[in-house]
Design a protein around this motif. Sequence first.
Motif, PDB file in Angstrom:
ATOM      1  N   MET A  24       0.842  -1.200   0.000  1.00 25.47           N
ATOM      2  CA  MET A  24       0.000   0.000   0.000  1.00 25.47           C
ATOM      3  C   MET A  24       0.877   1.250   0.000  1.00 25.47           C
ATOM      4  O   MET A  24       0.614   2.212  -0.722  1.00 25.47           O
ATOM      5  CB  MET A  24      -0.926  -0.001   1.220  1.00 25.47           C
ATOM      6  CG  MET A  24      -2.125  -0.926   1.070  1.00 25.47           C
ATOM      7  SD  MET A  24      -3.320  -0.752   2.417  1.00 25.47           S
ATOM      8  CE  MET A  24      -2.709  -1.969   3.577  1.00 25.47           C
ATOM      9  N   GLY A  25       1.933   1.233   0.779  1.00 31.07           N
ATOM     10  CA  GLY A  25       2.850   2.375   0.794  1.00 31.07           C
ATOM     11  C   GLY A  25       3.567   2.531  -0.528  1.00 31.07           C
ATOM     12  O   GLY A  25       3.690   3.634  -1.074  1.00 31.07           O
ATOM     13  N   PHE A  26       4.015   1.412  -1.076  1.00 27.91           N
ATOM     14  CA  PHE A  26       4.762   1.466  -2.333  1.00 27.91           C
ATOM     15  C   PHE A  26       3.881   1.969  -3.465  1.00 27.91           C
ATOM     16  O   PHE A  26       4.308   2.788  -4.293  1.00 27.91           O
ATOM     17  CB  PHE A  26       5.315   0.074  -2.665  1.00 27.91           C
ATOM     18  CG  PHE A  26       6.289   0.078  -3.805  1.00 27.91           C
ATOM     19  CD1 PHE A  26       5.849  -0.020  -5.127  1.00 27.91           C
ATOM     20  CD2 PHE A  26       7.652   0.190  -3.577  1.00 27.91           C
ATOM     21  CE1 PHE A  26       6.748  -0.001  -6.179  1.00 27.91           C
ATOM     22  CE2 PHE A  26       8.559   0.205  -4.627  1.00 27.91           C
ATOM     23  CZ  PHE A  26       8.103   0.113  -5.931  1.00 27.91           C
ATOM     24  N   THR A  27       2.631   1.479  -3.497  1.00 25.03           N
ATOM     25  CA  THR A  27       1.774   1.840  -4.625  1.00 25.03           C
ATOM     26  C   THR A  27       1.402   3.318  -4.570  1.00 25.03           C
ATOM     27  O   THR A  27       1.280   3.974  -5.617  1.00 25.03           O
ATOM     28  CB  THR A  27       0.522   0.932  -4.675  1.00 25.03           C
ATOM     29  OG1 THR A  27      -0.053   0.986  -5.974  1.00 25.03           O
ATOM     30  CG2 THR A  27      -0.522   1.335  -3.657  1.00 25.03           C
ATOM     31  N   ILE A  28       1.221   3.862  -3.376  1.00 26.82           N
ATOM     32  CA  ILE A  28       0.922   5.298  -3.261  1.00 26.82           C
ATOM     33  C   ILE A  28       2.108   6.102  -3.760  1.00 26.82           C
ATOM     34  O   ILE A  28       1.958   7.060  -4.527  1.00 26.82           O
ATOM     35  CB  ILE A  28       0.590   5.648  -1.798  1.00 26.82           C
ATOM     36  CG1 ILE A  28      -0.812   5.147  -1.467  1.00 26.82           C
ATOM     37  CG2 ILE A  28       0.677   7.156  -1.560  1.00 26.82           C
ATOM     38  CD1 ILE A  28      -1.190   5.303  -0.025  1.00 26.82           C
ATOM     39  N   VAL A 227       6.742  -7.157  -2.646  1.00 24.17           N
ATOM     40  CA  VAL A 227       6.039  -5.881  -2.465  1.00 24.17           C
ATOM     41  C   VAL A 227       5.852  -5.184  -3.806  1.00 24.17           C
ATOM     42  O   VAL A 227       4.757  -4.725  -4.141  1.00 24.17           O
ATOM     43  CB  VAL A 227       6.821  -4.982  -1.483  1.00 24.17           C
ATOM     44  CG1 VAL A 227       6.277  -3.566  -1.480  1.00 24.17           C
ATOM     45  CG2 VAL A 227       6.764  -5.567  -0.083  1.00 24.17           C
ATOM     46  N   ILE A 228       6.929  -5.104  -4.565  1.00 22.90           N
ATOM     47  CA  ILE A 228       6.858  -4.438  -5.870  1.00 22.90           C
ATOM     48  C   ILE A 228       5.884  -5.176  -6.783  1.00 22.90           C
ATOM     49  O   ILE A 228       5.059  -4.569  -7.480  1.00 22.90           O
ATOM     50  CB  ILE A 228       8.252  -4.347  -6.516  1.00 22.90           C
ATOM     51  CG1 ILE A 228       9.157  -3.432  -5.700  1.00 22.90           C
ATOM     52  CG2 ILE A 228       8.152  -3.840  -7.952  1.00 22.90           C
ATOM     53  CD1 ILE A 228      10.585  -3.348  -6.197  1.00 22.90           C
ATOM     54  N   ALA A 229       5.978  -6.493  -6.770  1.00 24.18           N
ATOM     55  CA  ALA A 229       5.090  -7.289  -7.628  1.00 24.18           C
ATOM     56  C   ALA A 229       3.630  -7.051  -7.252  1.00 24.18           C
ATOM     57  O   ALA A 229       2.772  -6.875  -8.128  1.00 24.18           O
ATOM     58  CB  ALA A 229       5.438  -8.770  -7.499  1.00 24.18           C
ATOM     59  N   ALA A 230       3.336  -7.023  -5.953  1.00 21.53           N
ATOM     60  CA  ALA A 230       1.954  -6.816  -5.518  1.00 21.53           C
ATOM     61  C   ALA A 230       1.473  -5.413  -5.894  1.00 21.53           C
ATOM     62  O   ALA A 230       0.334  -5.226  -6.338  1.00 21.53           O
ATOM     63  CB  ALA A 230       1.842  -7.020  -4.006  1.00 21.53           C
TER      64      ALA A 230
END
Lengths: 296, 431
Positions: A24-28, A227-230
């Motif tokens: 969630m943090g990465f995607t934001i 994380v990146i993949a998700a």
Amino acid sequence: MWSTLVSAIGFGVVLASIIAVAAMGFTIQFGLTNVLNLSFGAVMTIAAFAAYLANKHGVGGWSGLAVGGAAGAVVTLLLGRGVFKPYARRGAHLFEMMMVTLGLSLIINYAIQALSHNNIYQFVVLPSSPFQLGSILITHTQLIIVFISIGVLVVLQALLQLTKIGKALRAMAADPDLARACGIRTGRIVVLTWLLSGFLCGLAGVVYIINAQSIGYTTGQLFLPLVIAAAILGGAGSPVGAVVASLIMGIVTEVVAAFGSEAYSTVAGFGILVLVLLSKPATVRGGQTGHTQLTL
Amino acid sequence: MRLRKTWLVVVACGVAACATAAAAAAQVTRASGGSVTVAGVIALTGSSDFEGQNQVGGLYPAIYAINKAGGVNGDQLVFKGVDTRGDPADALPAVQQMLATTSNLVAIAGPDTSSAPTIVPVLNSAKIPMMAVAGESVYDRNTAPYFWRLFPPDAANGTAMVLWAKKKGYTKVAAVFGTDSGSQGDKPGVIASAKALHVKIVSNVDLTPSQPTYLSSVRKVIASHPQAIMTESDATTAGTFFGELKQLGGLAPIIGTEATFTSPWLTAVKGALGSDFLKDYTGLITAPSKTTPAVKTYEQSVTAVKSKEPSPWHSYLSNPFSITYYDGMVAVALAMVATHSNKPSVFNAAIPSVTNPGKGKKVVYTFAQGKAALLAGKKIEYVGATGLIDFDKWHNSFGNQEAVMSTSGLKPVAKGVVTAKQIEAVPVKGA
């Protein structure tokens, strides 16, 4: 066989809960700034060590979540303003910025390795004993982590959907130029993005070491590929997408590990990512409209 | 503008290179006067960098002890690190570059298990003696004249583990091994020996290194109800796996290979398990835990060079790999003194003559003692920090294995011995 499947799904949900907070943090961060930040895992490790050190100095276990989150937010803001923004000003594009984050990741990891003397340290917040939840063998700590992940999603969605700041964040993610033209102070929104995504990054680091009950210099890096993949699978800038993708990857990974071999579990998880990208290549191009410029 | 961009790229590359170099242990120690080079061919960076730390942990003290006693034939020993990154694909070009650019190269410490098949033929052709720790069983009947092994093959270590398990009364064990080549080297010996000794392997799990979780593998092990767990893997993997195993209530006594009695592994698992770990762990190692004159000298040498050793320096005092490398280099140096030659093609064949027992030989425990005796015209038998060194016709010297537990300071405490004869008596097939 049925109990093995249910058990694997249960483990998958636990794994997904840990991945989801970070995703969630990465995607934001990725959705708003277009920075594919490979130092995200290293920041998770810094935040985890901050929580560990706070715990050693008397700060209670679960309070480490706040300490780690704060550490993640501060470090991410410093990196965003002190490293990424200057590079962007000098004309760095998506690929160059990704290489900058890779270099940062190496520097931070080796620095932590040197400072920690390559050691692994114990970090126990709740001495957890396992119990049976149907066919699933689980600990109280893992159950709490699942609820933390759900709580983060609910709060984040409320922020994005019900507040002015959330509206501004979504507008920036959709079209930063239009958002600026509409009077949204994009500079402040970028700062908020660093702080919010950094907080979630730090939180994820602490959640991971609470589950693992130990911390080492590789802590964040082990999770980063998942994380990146998700985040990519769920669509840049979409926390709900990141959670759903984390669930898919977590469950597939654990089911393959349970019925096949650990060696193929990660292959299976990334296999899903490859299949989705083949059918939806725009997913990785940045944001919801395929906007390809850095927004820093 | 273009020039500034170029400089930015150069600086960024330099920063990344410095970060990598800071983690590498490749050093060249300079000495004044004539010198000969000993190279450490091992993983100095990457996930197997602990192997490089183990190696320099023994080589630096050996070089110190040898140079302190005047060196070999008037020359001082100089160390050069050659990084294989734990990958055969990287090992070969690194070794070829070393051979092309290193003058006065007299011996190699290494190679390790993963790179041995690739580089042993190259080094043998170049006539450079190797003091190897490669664990493959293929070297049990080694025919390369420049290959020497002061370490039991992985299969023998596996057999020793099963013999110990049987001695403790365990009839059902789990085999939990990492998928890296070093860890997998011991597994065939464990499986074959368990079959031969009628110990049932109730769970056979392979752990892919550097995964964030091993919950499904943990569940498999718990469901099989083993009385003990036989294991080897890298430190991070072990810490994650055993931490999750403990959380889910499945911790059983751990019997580890020699590679588990190293500071990174013990620290990682102790970090994950806490004090429970100390009573639950047994390692099978080759180094003796009692203090002999050779061990004392080794410990003094480690202490003397502690500022150069990777941290924590005191871990090398009882590290079986470090001690083995130390003895190997001392044996090579004594062979050079015995033949009055620093030429590998001259002194290589003399290595067993300074180590193997024989009639009329003076027993020595240090390089200084050995050098003095040789210069006085005596024949010597070097008994090292690993104990008796007796090379067979295939250039292997195995020795007994000791079952040890670890103190909180990661020092070994002996619990029993598994002799070389007992290991050889197990009819192992397919290991």
